[in-house]
Design a protein around this motif. Sequence first.
Motif, PDB file in Angstrom:
ATOM      1  N   ARG A  31       0.807  -1.225   0.000  1.00 26.65           N
ATOM      2  CA  ARG A  31       0.000   0.000   0.000  1.00 26.65           C
ATOM      3  C   ARG A  31       0.834   1.265   0.000  1.00 26.65           C
ATOM      4  O   ARG A  31       0.285   2.349  -0.193  1.00 26.65           O
ATOM      5  N   SER A  32       2.136   1.156   0.216  1.00 30.73           N
ATOM      6  CA  SER A  32       2.970   2.359   0.197  1.00 30.73           C
ATOM      7  C   SER A  32       3.083   2.936  -1.208  1.00 30.73           C
ATOM      8  O   SER A  32       3.392   4.111  -1.386  1.00 30.73           O
ATOM      9  N   PHE A  33       2.811   2.111  -2.222  1.00 30.90           N
ATOM     10  CA  PHE A  33       2.800   2.586  -3.609  1.00 30.90           C
ATOM     11  C   PHE A  33       1.392   3.077  -3.949  1.00 30.90           C
ATOM     12  O   PHE A  33       0.404   2.457  -3.585  1.00 30.90           O
ATOM     13  N   ASP A  34       1.306   4.209  -4.646  1.00 30.99           N
ATOM     14  CA  ASP A  34       0.018   4.722  -5.088  1.00 30.99           C
ATOM     15  C   ASP A  34       0.210   5.533  -6.349  1.00 30.99           C
ATOM     16  O   ASP A  34       1.319   5.567  -6.915  1.00 30.99           O
ATOM     17  N   ALA A  35      -0.857   6.195  -6.806  1.00 29.82           N
ATOM     18  CA  ALA A  35      -0.790   6.939  -8.064  1.00 29.82           C
ATOM     19  C   ALA A  35       0.239   8.056  -8.029  1.00 29.82           C
ATOM     20  O   ALA A  35       0.869   8.373  -9.043  1.00 29.82           O
ATOM     21  N   GLU A  36       0.429   8.659  -6.864  1.00 30.93           N
ATOM     22  CA  GLU A  36       1.401   9.744  -6.738  1.00 30.93           C
ATOM     23  C   GLU A  36       2.801   9.235  -6.447  1.00 30.93           C
ATOM     24  O   GLU A  36       3.768   9.983  -6.538  1.00 30.93           O
ATOM     25  N   SER A 117     -19.746   2.127  -7.305  1.00 32.13           N
ATOM     26  CA  SER A 117     -18.817   1.931  -6.190  1.00 32.13           C
ATOM     27  C   SER A 117     -19.507   1.232  -5.035  1.00 32.13           C
ATOM     28  O   SER A 117     -20.740   1.178  -4.953  1.00 32.13           O
ATOM     29  N   VAL A 118     -18.683   0.679  -4.145  1.00 34.95           N
ATOM     30  CA  VAL A 118     -19.169   0.065  -2.911  1.00 34.95           C
ATOM     31  C   VAL A 118     -18.474   0.747  -1.747  1.00 34.95           C
ATOM     32  O   VAL A 118     -17.453   1.424  -1.914  1.00 34.95           O
ATOM     33  N   ASP A 122     -14.766   3.891   5.724  1.00 34.00           N
ATOM     34  CA  ASP A 122     -15.153   5.279   5.490  1.00 34.00           C
ATOM     35  C   ASP A 122     -14.761   5.751   4.101  1.00 34.00           C
ATOM     36  O   ASP A 122     -14.655   6.948   3.852  1.00 34.00           O
ATOM     37  N   ALA A 123     -14.559   4.804   3.193  1.00 31.30           N
ATOM     38  CA  ALA A 123     -14.174   5.154   1.821  1.00 31.30           C
ATOM     39  C   ALA A 123     -15.051   4.405   0.825  1.00 31.30           C
ATOM     40  O   ALA A 123     -15.629   3.365   1.129  1.00 31.30           O
ATOM     41  N   ILE A 124     -15.142   4.975  -0.391  1.00 28.88           N
ATOM     42  CA  ILE A 124     -15.780   4.253  -1.485  1.00 28.88           C
ATOM     43  C   ILE A 124     -14.686   3.642  -2.345  1.00 28.88           C
ATOM     44  O   ILE A 124     -13.579   4.169  -2.448  1.00 28.88           O
ATOM     45  N   VAL A 125     -15.011   2.501  -2.963  1.00 32.27           N
ATOM     46  CA  VAL A 125     -14.089   1.831  -3.868  1.00 32.27           C
ATOM     47  C   VAL A 125     -14.796   1.651  -5.208  1.00 32.27           C
ATOM     48  O   VAL A 125     -15.897   1.096  -5.263  1.00 32.27           O
ATOM     49  N   TYR A 126     -14.173   2.129  -6.276  1.00 28.28           N
ATOM     50  CA  TYR A 126     -14.753   2.009  -7.608  1.00 28.28           C
ATOM     51  C   TYR A 126     -14.628   0.561  -8.096  1.00 28.28           C
ATOM     52  O   TYR A 126     -13.537  -0.007  -8.101  1.00 28.28           O
ATOM     53  N   VAL A 127     -15.749  -0.031  -8.501  1.00 25.72           N
ATOM     54  CA  VAL A 127     -15.747  -1.408  -9.001  1.00 25.72           C
ATOM     55  C   VAL A 127     -16.191  -1.489 -10.461  1.00 25.72           C
ATOM     56  O   VAL A 127     -16.083  -2.548 -11.079  1.00 25.72           O
ATOM     57  N   ALA A 128     -16.691  -0.404 -11.022  1.00 20.29           N
ATOM     58  CA  ALA A 128     -17.017  -0.344 -12.451  1.00 20.29           C
ATOM     59  C   ALA A 128     -17.011   1.124 -12.861  1.00 20.29           C
ATOM     60  O   ALA A 128     -17.372   2.002 -12.069  1.00 20.29           O
ATOM     61  N   ILE A 140      -9.145   8.033 -12.275  1.00 18.76           N
ATOM     62  CA  ILE A 140     -10.019   7.088 -11.584  1.00 18.76           C
ATOM     63  C   ILE A 140     -10.012   5.770 -12.338  1.00 18.76           C
ATOM     64  O   ILE A 140     -10.303   5.730 -13.528  1.00 18.76           O
ATOM     65  N   THR A 141      -9.682   4.693 -11.636  1.00 14.19           N
ATOM     66  CA  THR A 141      -9.679   3.364 -12.221  1.00 14.19           C
ATOM     67  C   THR A 141     -10.374   2.406 -11.254  1.00 14.19           C
ATOM     68  O   THR A 141     -10.732   2.801 -10.137  1.00 14.19           O
ATOM     69  N   ILE A 142     -10.564   1.170 -11.679  1.00 16.13           N
ATOM     70  CA  ILE A 142     -11.136   0.173 -10.786  1.00 16.13           C
ATOM     71  C   ILE A 142     -10.223   0.036  -9.570  1.00 16.13           C
ATOM     72  O   ILE A 142      -9.019  -0.147  -9.705  1.00 16.13           O
ATOM     73  N   GLY A 143     -10.812   0.135  -8.395  1.00 16.16           N
ATOM     74  CA  GLY A 143     -10.031   0.059  -7.168  1.00 16.16           C
ATOM     75  C   GLY A 143      -9.698   1.397  -6.562  1.00 16.16           C
ATOM     76  O   GLY A 143      -9.241   1.472  -5.416  1.00 16.16           O
ATOM     77  N   THR A 144      -9.926   2.505  -7.298  1.00 21.14           N
ATOM     78  CA  THR A 144      -9.668   3.837  -6.748  1.00 21.14           C
ATOM     79  C   THR A 144     -10.553   4.070  -5.524  1.00 21.14           C
ATOM     80  O   THR A 144     -11.725   3.697  -5.507  1.00 21.14           O
ATOM     81  N   ARG A 145      -9.981   4.702  -4.516  1.00 18.56           N
ATOM     82  CA  ARG A 145     -10.693   4.972  -3.270  1.00 18.56           C
ATOM     83  C   ARG A 145     -10.774   6.478  -3.041  1.00 18.56           C
ATOM     84  O   ARG A 145      -9.818   7.204  -3.322  1.00 18.56           O
TER      85      ARG A 145
END
Length: 262
Positions: A31-36, A117-118, A122-128, A140-145
Motif C-alpha cells: 500500500r505504500s505505492f500509489d498513483a502519486e 462503487s461500494v 469510510d471510503a468508497i471503492v470504484y468497481v465499475a 479514476i480506475t477500478i479500485g480507486t478509493r
Amino acid sequence: MEPRAAESEAAAPEASGQFVQSLARGLDVVRSFDAEHPQLTLSEVAARTGLNRATARRFLLTLTELGYVASDGRLFRLTPRILEIGYRYLAGLSLPELAEPFLEQLSHRLEESTSLSVLDGDAIVYVARVPTRRIMNVAITIGTRFPAAITSMGRVLLAAGPESAWPDDRREVLETVRAQGWAIVDQELERGLRSVAAPIHGADGRVVAAINVSTTTATASLERIRTEFLPAVLETAAAIDTAVAQARPHTPLGALRPGQPR
C-alpha cells in the motif's frame, strides 16, 4: 501514507495470538505505492510504512521474488501481477458485470462519465466505470478509493447505513440524502467537479452499491444536474435494481444485458 507498524502492533489481538504481524507489514509495503508514488526507493518505502530499512528490504525482495514488485536496483515499483489480488474479489462480484451495460447507456445518454462503487469503511471503492474524458487531477480506475463523506456515491452509501457511522459534521446532509434517496455533491472532492448519485439495491432490498454521473462546473450547472442528470441516474439505478431482482438464481448476472429476456 502514515506509518503503520506501530498501529499494527497496537491493533494486534495478542491475547488470542491470531494476528500475523508479518502479513500486515507486507500489505503495508504494497500500500505504500500509489498513483502519486508509483516508484519508491528502499528508504522511501521504509519511511512510508514505519519499518526499518532492513525489514522493508526483506519484504520488497520477497515481493520481487513472487513477481509482485520489480526493481532497477534503486527504484521499486508494483507489477501488473498485483492486480491478481484485487481481481480475485472482483471476479466473484457479479454486480459490476450486470451494471456495466446500464452505465454505458447512461454515459452515452448524458455524454459524461459514469461509475459504480461500494463502501469499504469510510471510503468508497470504484468497481465499475465508463469514462468519457478525464475531469479530475487524479485518474479514476477500478479500485480507486475516495473519502465517502465528500463524494455523492459515498453519501448515498453512508446514508443507507447505521447512523452511528455518520461523521458528526455530515449528519444533517446524510439525513437529507436518506430522506430523498439521492445525493448531489458540488466541488467538495475537487474544485470544478460535480456529481450526482443514487443507490443500488440487492435482491433483499438492502443498499449494496451506488452509481453516479460526474461532470464539471463548465459543462453542467446545478440546475441541469437536477433537471436532466438526476432523473437519468434514478432511472438507471431502478433498471439495475430490476435486473438484480429478476436475475435467476443460477444465471450469471454478467450475462444479462438491458432488454435481454430473463
